[in-house]
Design a protein around this motif. Structure first.
Motif, PDB file in Angstrom:
ATOM      1  N   VAL A  32       8.292 -23.444 -23.773  1.00  0.00           N
ATOM      2  CA  VAL A  32       6.972 -24.039 -23.592  1.00  0.00           C
ATOM      3  C   VAL A  32       6.200 -23.220 -22.560  1.00  0.00           C
ATOM      4  CG1 VAL A  32       5.704 -26.026 -22.669  1.00  0.00           C
ATOM      5  CG2 VAL A  32       7.598 -26.390 -24.263  1.00  0.00           C
ATOM      6  N   LEU A  33       4.985 -22.827 -22.918  1.00  0.00           N
ATOM      7  CA  LEU A  33       4.100 -22.116 -22.004  1.00  0.00           C
ATOM      8  C   LEU A  33       3.146 -23.148 -21.404  1.00  0.00           C
ATOM      9  CD1 LEU A  33       3.262 -19.370 -20.856  1.00  0.00           C
ATOM     10  CD2 LEU A  33       1.671 -19.145 -22.776  1.00  0.00           C
ATOM     11  N   LEU A  34       3.193 -23.289 -20.088  1.00  0.00           N
ATOM     12  CA  LEU A  34       2.484 -24.367 -19.418  1.00  0.00           C
ATOM     13  C   LEU A  34       1.700 -23.831 -18.223  1.00  0.00           C
ATOM     14  CD1 LEU A  34       2.242 -27.492 -19.596  1.00  0.00           C
ATOM     15  CD2 LEU A  34       4.194 -27.641 -18.036  1.00  0.00           C
ATOM     16  N   GLY A  35       0.751 -24.602 -17.772  1.00  0.00           N
ATOM     17  CA  GLY A  35      -0.037 -24.244 -16.596  1.00  0.00           C
ATOM     18  C   GLY A  35      -1.277 -25.106 -16.530  1.00  0.00           C
ATOM     19  N   GLY A  36      -1.972 -25.054 -15.420  1.00  0.00           N
ATOM     20  CA  GLY A  36      -3.207 -25.807 -15.271  1.00  0.00           C
ATOM     21  C   GLY A  36      -4.306 -25.241 -16.146  1.00  0.00           C
ATOM     22  N   ASP A  37      -5.473 -25.842 -16.074  1.00  0.00           N
ATOM     23  CA  ASP A  37      -6.615 -25.346 -16.841  1.00  0.00           C
ATOM     24  C   ASP A  37      -7.045 -23.977 -16.325  1.00  0.00           C
ATOM     25  OD1 ASP A  37      -6.810 -27.736 -18.394  1.00  0.00           O
ATOM     26  OD2 ASP A  37      -7.741 -28.721 -16.664  1.00  0.00           O
ATOM     27  N   TYR A  38      -7.322 -23.070 -17.254  1.00  0.00           N
ATOM     28  CA  TYR A  38      -7.747 -21.696 -16.960  1.00  0.00           C
ATOM     29  C   TYR A  38      -6.644 -20.886 -16.277  1.00  0.00           C
ATOM     30  CZ  TYR A  38     -12.123 -23.767 -18.275  1.00  0.00           C
ATOM     31  OH  TYR A  38     -13.082 -24.451 -18.984  1.00  0.00           O
ATOM     32  N   ALA A  39      -5.394 -21.235 -16.603  1.00  0.00           N
ATOM     33  CA  ALA A  39      -4.272 -20.462 -16.061  1.00  0.00           C
ATOM     34  C   ALA A  39      -4.025 -19.186 -16.837  1.00  0.00           C
ATOM     35  CB  ALA A  39      -3.002 -21.319 -16.051  1.00  0.00           C
ATOM     36  N   GLY A  40      -4.586 -19.077 -18.046  1.00  0.00           N
ATOM     37  CA  GLY A  40      -4.426 -17.860 -18.837  1.00  0.00           C
ATOM     38  C   GLY A  40      -3.492 -17.996 -20.021  1.00  0.00           C
ATOM     39  N   LYS A  41      -3.175 -19.237 -20.417  1.00  0.00           N
ATOM     40  CA  LYS A  41      -2.249 -19.440 -21.524  1.00  0.00           C
ATOM     41  C   LYS A  41      -2.775 -18.873 -22.845  1.00  0.00           C
ATOM     42  CE  LYS A  41      -1.559 -23.879 -21.576  1.00  0.00           C
ATOM     43  NZ  LYS A  41      -2.953 -23.954 -21.170  1.00  0.00           N
ATOM     44  N   SER A  42      -4.033 -19.129 -23.147  1.00  0.00           N
ATOM     45  CA  SER A  42      -4.593 -18.689 -24.430  1.00  0.00           C
ATOM     46  C   SER A  42      -4.569 -17.168 -24.560  1.00  0.00           C
ATOM     47  CB  SER A  42      -6.026 -19.208 -24.593  1.00  0.00           C
ATOM     48  OG  SER A  42      -6.039 -20.619 -24.683  1.00  0.00           O
TER      49      SER A  42
ATOM     50  N   ASP B  85     -17.978 -30.123 -10.107  1.00  0.00           N
ATOM     51  CA  ASP B  85     -18.253 -29.211  -9.008  1.00  0.00           C
ATOM     52  C   ASP B  85     -16.901 -28.679  -8.557  1.00  0.00           C
ATOM     53  OD1 ASP B  85     -17.068 -31.101  -7.215  1.00  0.00           O
ATOM     54  OD2 ASP B  85     -19.005 -32.067  -6.933  1.00  0.00           O
ATOM     55  N   ARG B  86     -16.934 -27.732  -7.644  1.00  0.00           N
ATOM     56  CA  ARG B  86     -15.671 -27.081  -7.282  1.00  0.00           C
ATOM     57  C   ARG B  86     -14.680 -28.068  -6.678  1.00  0.00           C
ATOM     58  NH1 ARG B  86     -14.838 -21.434  -3.831  1.00  0.00           N
ATOM     59  NH2 ARG B  86     -12.554 -21.582  -3.681  1.00  0.00           N
ATOM     60  N   ALA B  87     -15.155 -28.989  -5.824  1.00  0.00           N
ATOM     61  CA  ALA B  87     -14.256 -29.936  -5.168  1.00  0.00           C
ATOM     62  C   ALA B  87     -13.595 -30.867  -6.188  1.00  0.00           C
ATOM     63  CB  ALA B  87     -15.021 -30.750  -4.125  1.00  0.00           C
ATOM     64  N   SER B  88     -14.378 -31.390  -7.141  1.00  0.00           N
ATOM     65  CA  SER B  88     -13.815 -32.312  -8.130  1.00  0.00           C
ATOM     66  C   SER B  88     -12.861 -31.595  -9.075  1.00  0.00           C
ATOM     67  CB  SER B  88     -14.936 -32.990  -8.928  1.00  0.00           C
ATOM     68  OG  SER B  88     -15.624 -32.065  -9.747  1.00  0.00           O
ATOM     69  N   PHE B  89     -13.164 -30.338  -9.363  1.00  0.00           N
ATOM     70  CA  PHE B  89     -12.291 -29.533 -10.222  1.00  0.00           C
ATOM     71  C   PHE B  89     -10.963 -29.244  -9.517  1.00  0.00           C
ATOM     72  CE2 PHE B  89     -10.813 -25.194 -11.298  1.00  0.00           C
ATOM     73  CZ  PHE B  89     -10.488 -25.386 -12.633  1.00  0.00           C
ATOM     74  N   GLU B  90     -11.038 -28.782  -8.273  1.00  0.00           N
ATOM     75  CA  GLU B  90      -9.811 -28.415  -7.572  1.00  0.00           C
ATOM     76  C   GLU B  90      -8.938 -29.634  -7.298  1.00  0.00           C
ATOM     77  OE1 GLU B  90     -10.513 -25.990  -4.158  1.00  0.00           O
ATOM     78  OE2 GLU B  90     -11.405 -24.355  -5.336  1.00  0.00           O
ATOM     79  N   ARG B  91      -9.543 -30.777  -7.012  1.00  0.00           N
ATOM     80  CA  ARG B  91      -8.760 -31.988  -6.775  1.00  0.00           C
ATOM     81  C   ARG B  91      -8.055 -32.426  -8.053  1.00  0.00           C
ATOM     82  NH1 ARG B  91     -10.330 -37.432  -6.550  1.00  0.00           N
ATOM     83  NH2 ARG B  91     -12.509 -36.825  -6.820  1.00  0.00           N
ATOM     84  N   TYR B  92      -8.756 -32.339  -9.169  1.00  0.00           N
ATOM     85  CA  TYR B  92      -8.160 -32.688 -10.460  1.00  0.00           C
ATOM     86  C   TYR B  92      -7.006 -31.745 -10.786  1.00  0.00           C
ATOM     87  CZ  TYR B  92      -7.864 -33.844 -15.445  1.00  0.00           C
ATOM     88  OH  TYR B  92      -7.422 -34.236 -16.693  1.00  0.00           O
ATOM     89  N   GLN B  93      -7.226 -30.460 -10.588  1.00  0.00           N
ATOM     90  CA  GLN B  93      -6.187 -29.477 -10.908  1.00  0.00           C
ATOM     91  C   GLN B  93      -4.958 -29.653 -10.029  1.00  0.00           C
ATOM     92  OE1 GLN B  93      -6.330 -27.503 -13.603  1.00  0.00           O
ATOM     93  NE2 GLN B  93      -8.275 -28.542 -14.012  1.00  0.00           N
ATOM     94  N   SER B  94      -5.156 -30.023  -8.776  1.00  0.00           N
ATOM     95  CA  SER B  94      -4.024 -30.277  -7.883  1.00  0.00           C
ATOM     96  C   SER B  94      -3.202 -31.462  -8.376  1.00  0.00           C
ATOM     97  CB  SER B  94      -4.526 -30.535  -6.461  1.00  0.00           C
ATOM     98  OG  SER B  94      -3.462 -30.874  -5.599  1.00  0.00           O
ATOM     99  N   ASP B  95      -3.881 -32.536  -8.776  1.00  0.00           N
ATOM    100  CA  ASP B  95      -3.176 -33.714  -9.292  1.00  0.00           C
ATOM    101  C   ASP B  95      -2.506 -33.412 -10.627  1.00  0.00           C
ATOM    102  OD1 ASP B  95      -4.007 -35.114  -7.079  1.00  0.00           O
ATOM    103  OD2 ASP B  95      -5.625 -36.181  -8.107  1.00  0.00           O
ATOM    104  N   LEU B  96      -3.164 -32.617 -11.459  1.00  0.00           N
ATOM    105  CA  LEU B  96      -2.582 -32.230 -12.740  1.00  0.00           C
ATOM    106  C   LEU B  96      -1.294 -31.448 -12.528  1.00  0.00           C
ATOM    107  CD1 LEU B  96      -2.780 -31.913 -15.849  1.00  0.00           C
ATOM    108  CD2 LEU B  96      -4.182 -29.870 -15.443  1.00  0.00           C
ATOM    109  N   ASP B  97      -1.322 -30.516 -11.590  1.00  0.00           N
ATOM    110  CA  ASP B  97      -0.140 -29.711 -11.285  1.00  0.00           C
ATOM    111  C   ASP B  97       1.037 -30.598 -10.881  1.00  0.00           C
ATOM    112  OD1 ASP B  97       1.005 -26.915 -10.555  1.00  0.00           O
ATOM    113  OD2 ASP B  97       1.290 -28.073  -8.720  1.00  0.00           O
ATOM    114  N   LYS B  98       0.802 -31.599 -10.047  1.00  0.00           N
ATOM    115  CA  LYS B  98       1.875 -32.493  -9.607  1.00  0.00           C
ATOM    116  C   LYS B  98       2.473 -33.263 -10.775  1.00  0.00           C
ATOM    117  CE  LYS B  98      -0.187 -33.135  -5.020  1.00  0.00           C
ATOM    118  NZ  LYS B  98      -0.932 -34.083  -4.142  1.00  0.00           N
TER     119      LYS B  98
END
Length: 216
Positions: free
Chosen positions: A10-20, A167-180
């Motif tokens: 399985v190839l996994l990662g957050g959004d815009y990690a480069g999977k595609s 915005d950058r703050a809402s994106f980064e907070r979401y990505q941090s929670d997604l990673d966890k």
């Protein structure tokens, strides 16, 4: 589950990690891997419904206007999860020797459903009963780099950030929670972490090495 299910990664990662980008290069390799994904570029012509459903869920069902409940959204996203499972079972019947790479599997969809407010339920238990990979290859990218790859938020959809407007703050907070949450789902599996590379080809090369190592 088929007793002859082939090994898969399985190839996994957050959004815009480069999977595609990595998957496109893997599929075009002189010794290609078999890519299972719900991205349009990897869907067979007879499965285009999956792509249409996925786009409509992101554009309409997951919109922050509250027209649809999180449970309804999860029910729609389940079509993608089951399709990935079905393609794995099909691969078991027609194995051709190529390494098999699955894009995100149910892990990322489950994590995003949880972030949208869908609590633990029997549907999740069913997904977790699906065949498990021999390895997860996790693409790690910094929040700053992911934000830049999203063209500073202009490419984001409503399942990639918190709130009504990105915005950058809402994106980064979401990505941090997604990673966890992603790590919660894969903590029991062998995981290879690939650190951020500025070259998409180099990222694909490292993924290729990890996939072939398991396959052999």
């Amino acid at each position: 589950m088929s007793p002859h299910l082939p090994l898969f990664t399985v190839l996994l990662g957050g959004d815009y990690a480069g999977k595609s980008s990595a998957m496109s290069r893997l599929a075009a390799d002189p010794e290609p891997v078999r890519v299972v994904s719900v991205d349009d570029r990897f869907l067979e012509a007879r499965h285009t419904l999956i792509g249409r459903l996925r786009r409509d869920v992101v554009k309409t069902v997951a919109a922050p206007d509250g027209a649809y409940s999180p449970d309804f959204m999860a029910s729609m996203l389940q079509t993608a999860v089951v399709h990935l499972r079905d393609q794995l079972l099909t691969a078991a019947e027609s194995a051709d020797g190529r390494p098999l790479v699955v894009d995100s599997y149910y892990y990322k969809i489950l994590a995003k459903c949880r972030l949208a407010g869908v609590r633990e339920n029997p549907m999740y238990d069913w997904w977790r009963s699906f065949p498990q990979p021999s390895r997860v290859v996790y693409l790690k990218v910094s929040p700053r780099e992911a934000w830049l790859r999203s063209r500073r938020g202009t490419r984001l959809n409503s399942l990639e950030y918190y709130g009504d407007r990105p915005d950058r703050a809402s994106f980064e907070r979401y990505q941090s929670d997604l990673d966890k949450l992603l790590w919660d789902e894969i903590s029991h599996l062998p995981v290879t972490v690939i650190e951020q590379h500025h070259s998409a080809e180099r990222t694909a090369e490292v993924v290729r090495e990890a996939v072939r190592h398991d396959h052999t």
